[in-house]
Each structure stands twice: as structure tokens, then as C-alpha cells.
Design a protein around this motif. Structure first.
Motif, PDB file in Angstrom:
ATOM      1  N   ILE A 154      11.236-108.665  27.585  1.00  0.00           N
ATOM      2  CA  ILE A 154      10.084-107.834  27.925  1.00  0.00           C
ATOM      3  C   ILE A 154      10.400-106.358  27.660  1.00  0.00           C
ATOM      4  O   ILE A 154       9.588-105.628  27.095  1.00  0.00           O
ATOM      5  N   GLY A 155      11.598-105.944  28.058  1.00  0.00           N
ATOM      6  CA  GLY A 155      12.009-104.563  27.807  1.00  0.00           C
ATOM      7  C   GLY A 155      12.052-104.225  26.328  1.00  0.00           C
ATOM      8  O   GLY A 155      11.610-103.148  25.910  1.00  0.00           O
TER       9      GLY A 155
ATOM     10  N   ARG B 240       6.401 -93.801  25.915  1.00  0.00           N
ATOM     11  CA  ARG B 240       5.084 -94.378  26.182  1.00  0.00           C
ATOM     12  C   ARG B 240       5.197 -95.836  25.781  1.00  0.00           C
ATOM     13  O   ARG B 240       5.607 -96.148  24.673  1.00  0.00           O
ATOM     14  N   SER B 241       4.885 -96.734  26.687  1.00  0.00           N
ATOM     15  CA  SER B 241       5.064 -98.146  26.362  1.00  0.00           C
ATOM     16  C   SER B 241       4.043 -98.590  25.318  1.00  0.00           C
ATOM     17  O   SER B 241       2.874 -98.237  25.370  1.00  0.00           O
ATOM     18  N   THR B 242       4.549 -99.327  24.351  1.00  0.00           N
ATOM     19  CA  THR B 242       3.733 -99.986  23.339  1.00  0.00           C
ATOM     20  C   THR B 242       4.272-101.406  23.274  1.00  0.00           C
ATOM     21  O   THR B 242       5.214-101.747  23.991  1.00  0.00           O
ATOM     22  N   TRP B 243       3.725-102.232  22.432  1.00  0.00           N
ATOM     23  CA  TRP B 243       4.208-103.605  22.362  1.00  0.00           C
ATOM     24  C   TRP B 243       4.615-103.945  20.936  1.00  0.00           C
ATOM     25  O   TRP B 243       3.893-103.654  19.991  1.00  0.00           O
TER      26      TRP B 243
ATOM     27  N   GLY C 279      10.322-105.692  23.984  1.00  0.00           N
ATOM     28  CA  GLY C 279       8.933-105.657  23.520  1.00  0.00           C
ATOM     29  C   GLY C 279       8.230-104.360  23.882  1.00  0.00           C
ATOM     30  O   GLY C 279       7.498-103.793  23.081  1.00  0.00           O
ATOM     31  N   LEU C 280       8.481-103.862  25.100  1.00  0.00           N
ATOM     32  CA  LEU C 280       7.833-102.638  25.566  1.00  0.00           C
ATOM     33  C   LEU C 280       8.434-101.366  24.968  1.00  0.00           C
ATOM     34  O   LEU C 280       7.726-100.402  24.716  1.00  0.00           O
ATOM     35  N   ALA C 281       9.735-101.356  24.758  1.00  0.00           N
ATOM     36  CA  ALA C 281      10.412-100.120  24.337  1.00  0.00           C
ATOM     37  C   ALA C 281      10.871-100.125  22.886  1.00  0.00           C
ATOM     38  O   ALA C 281      11.328 -99.100  22.390  1.00  0.00           O
TER      39      ALA C 281
ATOM     40  N   PHE D 130      10.204-108.342  20.938  1.00  0.00           N
ATOM     41  CA  PHE D 130      10.152-109.225  22.104  1.00  0.00           C
ATOM     42  C   PHE D 130      10.837-110.563  21.820  1.00  0.00           C
ATOM     43  O   PHE D 130      11.709-110.990  22.564  1.00  0.00           O
TER      44      PHE D 130
END
Length: 151
Positions: A77-78, A35-38, A80-82, A43
Motif C-alpha cells: 500500500i505504501g 501528495r499521495s497518488t496511486w 502504491g501511495l508513494a 503496488f
């Protein structure tokens, strides 16, 4: 799963336990699926953040991929998201390994050693960032100023 996060998480995570406990609970509620979080630190400082959190394979992968032209921004970005999810998976794998390998009386200590952070990674991250901005300054600002100095 929530009891595992609470009981083992504090030993494994170390600094920022409450932030990651919240993230880990979200992943556990999603049955461990992505589930993507930040994560801002992941990042901006991907490889350094992975080293800081003792995720050596991801540190090397992100460092190697980051030097490929046109891949640095998507990689940031990846990360940061994962980043939070990768840390959750790392927690699950290492806590299971510690549970299977050590007697209950030393599991907390071994979990803290397997997890936690490398404080030196913050310092190690400052050097490349400072070098990058120095090179950027030398390659962009100095050439712009040279014509002014000639006159």
C-alpha cells in the motif's frame, strides 16, 4: 519547474513519459511536498518497479521489508501511495546532479542514463512471482487434493 519537467523529464523518464509528467506537475504545484497518488505497478511489484525505474535504494528497502511477516501488505500500500512521489524526488535529485556534474552538451545523454528504465527488471520480476504462485499452489492446493488421491 514545469519547464524543467518538460525539458528534462522526457529524457529521464523514458516509457510512460506523459503519465509521469502529469504526476510530476502535481507534485511541483504542491511545492515539491508529498501528495499521495496511486501507482498500480508500484503496488503490485514494488521492488521490481523500483529496479525498473532505477531506484536501487528503494528496491532494496522494499525487498528487505517485504519479507517481514505482517509488513508485506502495508508495504504494498505504501509503495502504491508513494511510488510516484519517490520517483519525482529521484528525478529532481538525479537531474540536479547531472546538471552540476556535466557540461550542457552531454547533459541529455547523462540524464537518460541516470533515468530511464531497466527492461530486464520486468523479466526478473516474473521469476519471483511465478515462484511465489508455484509455492502457493504446492502448499495449498496439493495438500487439499491428497485426501482425494488416497481414496
Amino acid at each position: 519547474m514545469d519547464s524543467v519537467i518538460v525539458s528534462k523529464g522526457r529524457m529521464f523518464i523514458g516509457p510512460e513519459y506523459y503519465y509521469y509528467r502529469s504526476m510530476f506537475r502535481q507534485f511541483a504545484a504542491n511545492h515539491g511536498r508529498f501528495r499521495s497518488t496511486w501507482n498500480w505497478c508500484a503496488f503490485f511489484f514494488g521492488p521490481v518497479w523500483f529496479l525498473y525505474r532505477k531506484m536501487y535504494v528503494w528496491a532494496m528497502v522494499s525487498l528487505a521489508a517485504g519479507v517481514i511477516p505482517y509488513l508485506a501488505i502495508p508495504l504494498m500500500i505504501g509503495c502504491g501511495l508513494a511510488g510516484n512521489y519517490l520517483y519525482y524526488r529521484d528525478f529532481l535529485e538525479k537531474s540536479e546532479k547531472v546538471e552540476d556534474s556535466y557540461s550542457p552538451d552531454i547533459q541529455d545523454k547523462m540524464l537518460a542514463l541516470a533515468g530511464g528504465v531497466h527492461p530486464w527488471a520486468k523479466l526478473a520480476g516474473i521469476v519471483p512471482v511465478a515462484l511465489f504462485y508455484s509455492l502457493l499452489f504446492l502448499s495449498v492446493v496439493v495438500p487439499m487434493c491428497l485426501p482425494l488421491l488416497r481414496n
